[in-house]
Enzyme design. Structure first.
Site, mmCIF file in Angstrom:
data_model
loop_
_atom_site.group_PDB
_atom_site.id
_atom_site.type_symbol
_atom_site.label_atom_id
_atom_site.label_comp_id
_atom_site.label_asym_id
_atom_site.label_seq_id
_atom_site.Cartn_x
_atom_site.Cartn_y
_atom_site.Cartn_z
ATOM 1 N N LEU A 52 -11.760 25.308 6.174
ATOM 2 C CA LEU A 52 -10.934 26.492 6.372
ATOM 3 C C LEU A 52 -10.411 26.537 7.806
ATOM 4 O O LEU A 52 -11.039 25.997 8.723
ATOM 5 C CB LEU A 52 -11.734 27.775 6.105
ATOM 6 C CG LEU A 52 -12.204 28.068 4.683
ATOM 7 C CD1 LEU A 52 -13.109 29.297 4.686
ATOM 8 C CD2 LEU A 52 -11.015 28.299 3.760
ATOM 9 N N ASP A 112 0.842 -1.189 0.000
ATOM 10 C CA ASP A 112 0.000 0.000 0.000
ATOM 11 C C ASP A 112 0.879 1.241 0.000
ATOM 12 O O ASP A 112 1.903 1.291 0.688
ATOM 13 C CB ASP A 112 -0.900 0.030 1.245
ATOM 14 C CG ASP A 112 -2.181 -0.751 1.023
ATOM 15 O OD1 ASP A 112 -2.576 -0.899 -0.141
ATOM 16 O OD2 ASP A 112 -2.767 -1.207 2.010
ATOM 17 N N GLU A 132 -1.863 17.847 8.403
ATOM 18 C CA GLU A 132 -1.437 18.776 7.349
ATOM 19 C C GLU A 132 -1.160 20.172 7.924
ATOM 20 O O GLU A 132 -0.160 20.820 7.590
ATOM 21 C CB GLU A 132 -2.500 18.864 6.246
ATOM 22 C CG GLU A 132 -2.651 17.599 5.427
ATOM 23 C CD GLU A 132 -3.570 16.584 6.089
ATOM 24 O OE1 GLU A 132 -4.017 16.858 7.234
ATOM 25 O OE2 GLU A 132 -3.827 15.524 5.492
#
Length: 686
Positions: A387, A313, A354
């Site tokens: 956001l 994977d 992130e």
């Protein structure tokens, strides 16, 4: 959910503790070497059973005077035959004992464990964990141990799996999805879980681990059975050879004492590999357990050593899984400092992986002229708006997905500056994820997020390629993104937009060409492919369907472990092959080293072949017996450690092993027996 409670890592052992532990291990193995003399235990090792029978016969012959053989020599031969057997048993006991301490601690953790079993919704009874059966439902609360392997059907909690994996950092387990499986004897450190038991007593991960580390129920693999048949065949051949020597001697007017013939049989049969075969297998499984991988059978480990194709994977194996910030690109007319400050402030409220990577990336660039956090109103990331941001004075900073930021600014894609639009398209085409950063009504620039390839993974794939193993990356990404990551990682092939059907089809097509295939997975959609693959590695925190379909389970849930499993499998096969080569070469050498010296009195013409110039037939046979016993001792560390497998093709590896272990096996008896002969003569034992 309450915050996870982190436990401290165990303190490393001191040198004194390690020395004491090793001493205890050796003492236990020595004691067990004697208990393994029971013929019922030696039935699993036919060659060593023959050695025991010859030792018994030789011991009896010690009490039957023979003018041709002194009693002292007969006793020495008998003792060294028993030593040969004990050394072989010691090697096996030492291999088994290396994991016994861990097994004892695992057993101690499960003794007296209680469970809260559900009798009807909301009603529970207290029972012993050993009474639980597949299908029972138990409730586990913070501070309690999970009583058995199972699947979470309700709740979400942090689980400390240090008792099984050695990793003290808690992990999250919840109902549904691919993180629902829990392991018995792990501790719940927060909240509660409703768990459906999926293993009967004796079938759990803990039970399999204990059996593996103890070697108690280790079944012989097909390769071991085939090798046993070869060893039995060689033993029968040499039995016939030895049995015919006496008629030849009498035909020539001589005689060979029965003690010599019995001892000669032991020196010629493959006692070296016969004595170490079991230890090699147990040590191989022990290395696997040290990786925190549980094998449902030894066949899976051996198959890993023969693998030709690895299906891996992308997410979590080849890449980190979480996209990371790799670049900030300012829009035309925007200073890089302004973009950097805005990206930092707007990411402070983004707790996703992130968002954290953006903050880390910016801080690694150097000092940033940003306002104090206390003066900034942080806007947390919202999955609904996609956001995150910050308000500082009259400035409104926002960061997020391209469409989300454009909607916030009430802009269309066509309103973006042409250069920024090209940047966004370029990031997307390279397989990355573009984010936009805005301040009030202005677009400041873009952030490039990419799925970062793990450092060193390219080199590992190169090593596998050198061994003749092809790597195939499996990903749900589109072909363009998949190709970009595959090129960076250095894999040989890629399956993009992968579905369960695609994985299964690829495995079957490879197997149809006679290739062995390995793959790893954790989801229910991986179960068909895991079951079809020759080596299927399931993640312990994955679904129960995946764990049941696979023949290996990684307790650490680290997909890259598949590469280590292949290495262990190859080491196991190469070690067994190398020591078999050495043992057979030994037997051939001993045959030509001993017989001339033994028969020189009967056939003086054989003096031409007596290159070693051994002192006498008596010293020749005793030296061979001593060498036969000591060579097992010398090879025990190699059998337990395993032969290191270098990154090379099969043909080169075969040539290397033949040179080292084949030629070494031929030369070692000539050198060793001659040195022992000289020593025996020097001390007057012959």
């Amino acid at each position: 959910m309450n915050a996870p409670i982190l436990t401290q890592d165990p303190q490393p052992k001191t040198a004194a503790q390690a020395k004491t532990g090793a001493s205890t291990l050796w003492q236990a193995a020595l004691g067990k070497a004697f208990t393994k003399l029971d013929p019922r235990q030696l039935q699993r090792a036919p060659v060593m059973l023959v050695v025991e029978l010859t030792a018994i016969v030789t011991t009896v012959l010690c009490f039957m005077p023979n003018p041709a053989v002194s009693t002292g020599l007969a006793v020495q031969i008998a003792l060294w035959l028993w030593f040969t057997l004990l050394f072989a048993n010691f090697a096996e006991a030492l291999a088994e004992g290396r994991g016994k301490a861990r097994a004892d601690s695992l057993k101690a953790g499960s003794q007296g464990l209680k469970a809260r079993r559900q009798t009807q919704p909301g009603v529970y009874e207290s029972v012993a964990a050993s009474e639980l059966r597949r299908g029972d439902i138990v409730r586990v609360e913070a501070g309690e141990q999970i009583p058995g392997d199972g699947e979470v059907i309700e709740g979400i909690a942090a689980v400390n799996e240090a008792a099984i994996t050695g990793e003290s950092a808690p992990v999250i387990r919840e109902s549904g999805g691919d993180r629902s499986a829990v392991t018995g004897n792990t501790n719940l450190v927060s909240d509660w879980l409703l768990v459906k038991i999926t293993a009967n007593p004796g079938e759990s991960t803990l039970d399999r681990m204990i059996a593996l580390v103890e070697g108690a129920r280790r079944q012989k693999t097909p390769n071991e059975i085939a090798l046993d048949m070869l060893l039995i065949g060689l033993t029968l051949v040499f039995l016939v050879v030895v049995a015919t020597l006496q008629p030849f001697a009498r035909y020539a007017g001589g005689d060979l004492p029965l003690v010599y013939l019995v001892a000669l049989l032991v020196t010629l049969i493959p006692t070296t590999i016969g004595g170490l075969l079991s230890a090699i297998g147990i040590a191989g499984m022990d290395r696997l357990v040290r990786l925190n991988v549980i094998a449902k059978s030894g066949r899976a480990v051996e198959a890993a050593g023969d693998v030709h194709v690895l299906l891996l994977d992308k997410t979590g194996t080849i890449t980190f899984g979480n996209r990371r910030c790799s670049a900030l690109i300012a829009a035309p007319g925007i200073a890089e400092q302004d973009l950097t400050e805005a990206a930092l402030l707007s990411s402070l409220g983004d707790d996703t992986a992130e968002g954290k990577s953006i903050v880390e990336y910016i801080r690694n660039l150097g000092p940033v002229q940003a306002p104090e956090r206390s003066a900034v109103k942080v806007i947390a990331f919202s999955a609904e708006t996609r956001l995150s941001g910050a308000d500082h004075g009259s400035q409104r900073y926002r960061k997020g997905a391209v469409d989300a930021v454009l909607d916030y600014l009430k802009m269309n894609r066509s309103d973006m500056p042409a250069a920024l639009a090209r940047t966004v398209d370029k990031i997307a085409q390279s397989g990355g994820t573009p984010l936009l950063v805005a301040s009030d009504a202005r677009l400041l620039g873009a952030i490039h997020l990419k799925d970062v390839v793990k450092p060193g993974i390219r080199e590992r794939f190169a090593e596998l390629r050198a061994m003749g193993i092809r790597t195939v990356m499996v990903t749900g990404d589109n072909p363009l993104t998949a190709a970009a990551i595959a090129a960076e990682a250095g894999v040989d092939d890629v399956i993009a937009e992968a579905t369960p059907e695609k994985k299964l089809q690829r495995i079957r097509s490879e197997q149809a060409e006679g290739k062995m295939v390995a793959m790893c997975g954790d989801g229910a959609n991986d179960a068909p492919a895991l079951a079809q693959a020759d080596v299927g590695l399931a993640m312990n925190d994955g679904t129960q369907a995946a764990r049941e379909a696979a023949n290996l389970v990684d307790l650490d849930s680290d997909p890259t472990k598949l590469l280590d499993v292949v290495q262990v499998g190859k080491e196991l096969l190469v070690t067994r092959g190398a020591l078999t080569t050495f043992s057979v070469a030994n037997d051939v050498a001993k045959y030509f080293a001993i017989l001339p010296a033994l028969f020189i009195g009967v056939y003086p013409q054989l003096g031409v072949l007596n290159l070693m110039q051994l002192h006498s037939p008596q010293s020749a046979i005793l030296s061979a017996i001593v060498f036969n016993a000591l060579i097992i001792v010398a090879l025990i560390p190699l059998a337990l450690r395993g032969v290191r497998v270098q990154a090379t093709d099969a043909a080169s590896l075969l040539r290397r092993n033949l040179l080292i272990y084949g030629l070494g096996g031929l030369l070692a008896p000539f050198v060793g027996i001659k040195l022992i002969d000289m020593l025996l003569v020097a001390v007057g034992l012959v």
